[in-house]
Design a protein around this motif. Sequence first.
Motif, short mmCIF file in Angstrom:
data_model
loop_
_atom_site.label_atom_id
_atom_site.label_comp_id
_atom_site.label_asym_id
_atom_site.label_seq_id
_atom_site.Cartn_x
_atom_site.Cartn_y
_atom_site.Cartn_z
N GLN A 124 0.83 -1.21 0.00
CA GLN A 124 0.00 0.00 0.00
C GLN A 124 0.86 1.25 0.00
N VAL A 125 1.99 1.21 0.71
CA VAL A 125 2.89 2.37 0.77
C VAL A 125 3.63 2.54 -0.55
N TRP A 126 4.15 1.46 -1.08
CA TRP A 126 5.09 1.52 -2.19
C TRP A 126 4.45 1.42 -3.57
N LEU A 127 3.43 0.59 -3.70
CA LEU A 127 2.92 0.26 -5.03
C LEU A 127 1.49 0.71 -5.27
N GLY A 128 0.86 1.34 -4.26
CA GLY A 128 -0.53 1.74 -4.39
C GLY A 128 -0.78 2.74 -5.51
N GLY A 129 0.17 3.64 -5.76
CA GLY A 129 -0.04 4.63 -6.81
C GLY A 129 1.25 5.09 -7.45
N ASP A 130 2.33 4.33 -7.28
CA ASP A 130 3.63 4.75 -7.78
C ASP A 130 3.83 4.26 -9.20
N HIS A 131 3.46 5.10 -10.18
CA HIS A 131 3.52 4.63 -11.57
C HIS A 131 4.94 4.55 -12.12
N TYR A 132 5.92 5.08 -11.38
CA TYR A 132 7.32 4.85 -11.78
C TYR A 132 7.68 3.38 -11.56
N LYS A 133 7.25 2.85 -10.41
CA LYS A 133 7.48 1.42 -10.16
C LYS A 133 6.68 0.58 -11.15
N TRP A 134 5.44 0.98 -11.41
CA TRP A 134 4.61 0.21 -12.36
C TRP A 134 5.29 0.13 -13.72
#
Length: 320
Positions: A52-62
């Motif tokens: 939830q902290v890291w991947l919830g909305g981080d489109h750089y990681k996506w």
Amino acid sequence: MKAFMDKDFLLETETAKKLFHDYAEKTPILDYHCHINPKEIAEDRQFDNITQVWLGGDHYKWRFMRSCGVDEKYITGDASDYEKFCKWAECLGKAIGNPLFHWSHLELQRYFGYTGVLNKNTADEVWNLCNEKLQQPSMSVRNLIKQSNVTLICTTDDPIDSLEWHKKLAADDTFDVKVLPAWRPDKAMNIEKPDYLDYLEKLAAAAGMTEINSFASLKEALKNRMAFFASMGCNVSDHALEYVMYYPASDDELEEIFLKRLNKMVLTKEEELKFKTAFMLFVGKEYHKLDWAMQLHYGCKRDNNTLMFEKLGPDTGYDC
């Protein structure tokens, strides 16, 4: 042997170490552009897990996960949070040299006390460690902000936003970090977008107007909303600017272009750029009157994957 990403990471000279540790490290952070949800700050959200902290909305990681061939199920799809985290851990080993690798490990060190390397072999260890720590009161959104020595946050807000969470934060004397709105009028400028006319209806309602039926009335609506934002402490604007050319046009020509769009006719690229030039000149003059700073995201190409834009919408990792 030097420790992995130790306290002197990237500090290669004694001067660099002195400047950072004796001066920069202790300097409070004024974060004038971020995408933290003001609702999460107002409610002091406690996260259930590291995904939830890291991947919830981080489109750089996506975006990086897609580059590694990860199925969309594990990025924005219906996979469990645990499965998504494991996929990220698996990809991270391929990110050495990419800031995503540095960010992830610095955050693991500074907020979770983990000094190892995250990869598919250590995923379970890191998952359990982070999730246990996230249950502590010190890891709520507000406390994470305080731990980071942040004294000011400017969120990213559309002209139609009610700013209700900013009002609640302004009235809450238990949190001494200043949280202010930042004006992001991209949707008002992007005349070529399919949902532009629907947006104009929402903007008119927010400005207390019956309709926006001309470029002149659009400017009045924007001035109305700028005044409201200013009353809430806003003093920065923020623009995604895809083009860098100057296309002047007369007032009459601009009204013709706007009317053409209101009538659902397709604009030429030149007409679109003439409108955007006039829009930027108008808001720039208004910012000067309000003493606002103007931030520009220059030369961005947005939503360049039509298929995935139609599936997932904007800001999902398809900009460049």
